[in-house]
Write a protein that holds these residues in place. Structure first.
Motif, PDB file in Angstrom:
ATOM      1  N   ASN A   3       0.861  -1.179   0.000  1.00 48.72           N
ATOM      2  CA  ASN A   3       0.000   0.000   0.000  1.00 48.72           C
ATOM      3  C   ASN A   3       0.898   1.230   0.000  1.00 48.72           C
ATOM      4  OD1 ASN A   3      -2.285   1.615   0.293  1.00 48.72           O
ATOM      5  ND2 ASN A   3      -2.057   1.652   2.506  1.00 48.72           N
ATOM      6  N   ILE A  43       4.236   0.894   9.773  1.00 50.83           N
ATOM      7  CA  ILE A  43       3.028   0.239   9.276  1.00 50.83           C
ATOM      8  C   ILE A  43       3.441  -1.032   8.554  1.00 50.83           C
ATOM      9  CG2 ILE A  43       1.009   0.404   7.784  1.00 50.83           C
ATOM     10  CD1 ILE A  43       1.094   3.429   8.185  1.00 50.83           C
ATOM     11  N   GLU A  45       1.924  -4.438   6.463  1.00 49.46           N
ATOM     12  CA  GLU A  45       0.765  -4.951   5.746  1.00 49.46           C
ATOM     13  C   GLU A  45       0.969  -6.428   5.460  1.00 49.46           C
ATOM     14  OE1 GLU A  45       0.123  -3.296   1.874  1.00 49.46           O
ATOM     15  OE2 GLU A  45      -1.919  -4.071   1.757  1.00 49.46           O
ATOM     16  N   ASN A  49      -4.253  -8.162   7.313  1.00 46.31           N
ATOM     17  CA  ASN A  49      -4.473  -6.906   8.040  1.00 46.31           C
ATOM     18  C   ASN A  49      -3.354  -5.897   7.841  1.00 46.31           C
ATOM     19  OD1 ASN A  49      -2.340  -7.450   9.970  1.00 46.31           O
ATOM     20  ND2 ASN A  49      -3.711  -8.844  10.994  1.00 46.31           N
ATOM     21  N   TYR A  50      -3.610  -4.702   8.361  1.00 49.84           N
ATOM     22  CA  TYR A  50      -2.601  -3.671   8.529  1.00 49.84           C
ATOM     23  C   TYR A  50      -2.292  -3.622  10.021  1.00 49.84           C
ATOM     24  CZ  TYR A  50      -4.386  -1.914   4.042  1.00 49.84           C
ATOM     25  OH  TYR A  50      -4.793  -1.784   2.742  1.00 49.84           O
ATOM     26  N   LEU A 108      -5.505   3.704   4.633  1.00 49.27           N
ATOM     27  CA  LEU A 108      -5.502   2.245   4.711  1.00 49.27           C
ATOM     28  C   LEU A 108      -6.862   1.752   4.224  1.00 49.27           C
ATOM     29  CD1 LEU A 108      -3.902   2.069   8.259  1.00 49.27           C
ATOM     30  CD2 LEU A 108      -2.745   1.646   6.087  1.00 49.27           C
ATOM     31  N   LYS A 131      -8.289  -6.539   7.159  1.00 46.69           N
ATOM     32  CA  LYS A 131      -8.780  -6.221   5.820  1.00 46.69           C
ATOM     33  C   LYS A 131     -10.110  -6.914   5.580  1.00 46.69           C
ATOM     34  CE  LYS A 131      -4.267  -5.675   3.646  1.00 46.69           C
ATOM     35  NZ  LYS A 131      -3.384  -6.214   2.581  1.00 46.69           N
TER      36      LYS A 131
END
Length: 145
Positions: A3, A43, A45, A49-50, A108, A131
């Motif tokens: 991302n 962050i 990823e 999920n983040y 996000l 997510k």
């Protein structure tokens, strides 16, 4: 899967820090106003999920606010003034700790908002944003007859 997370202030921060030129100017630059560099963030990823880790030292948990809306995670908080800033004898020769309101935002997308979890431990805020399992397709191919 990566991302793209843009830090709009990064260009200006790098320019100002390039030659430490601001250090030679008078205290007009030492304004003690917080900036987003105060809330340093990692962050991660994964497929599921983040995971956001935000350094928020000296914050009380009750003074931290987390919001997710329109694909944007907003982390904000405030710190009150430090009592030892009031030095009546003039002994304070440097003060870098800042107080006030702080905020960072992160793009996000496609998050299951019902299952977002947050913890705060040892000055680090951890937010896990699962997510969505079925991503909503924003496009649709149309055949020509």
């Amino acid at each position: 899967m990566t991302n793209e997370i843009m830090d709009r202030n990064n260009l200006m921060r790098n320019w100002f820090n390039s030659d430490n030129w601001a250090n030679n100017f008078p205290s007009i630059f030492d304004n003690n106003f917080p900036d987003d560099s105060t809330l340093r963030t990692d962050i991660k990823e994964t497929d599921k999920n983040y995971e956001v880790h935000v350094d928020m030292p000296a914050f009380d948990k009750k003074d931290i606010d987390i919001n997710y809306e329109n694909d944007i995670l907003t982390v904000s908080g405030h710190r009150d003034s430090f009592n030892d800033h009031n030095d009546k004898n003039g002994d304070m020769i440097m003060s870098e700790r800042s107080s006030g309101r702080f905020m960072r935002q992160y793009h996000l997308p496609a998050v299951n908002t019902d299952n977002i979890k947050a913890t705060y431990d040892n000055g680090v805020l951890k937010v896990v944003l699962p997510k969505l399992e079925d991503k909503v397709d924003s496009g649709h191919h149309i055949d020509i007859d």
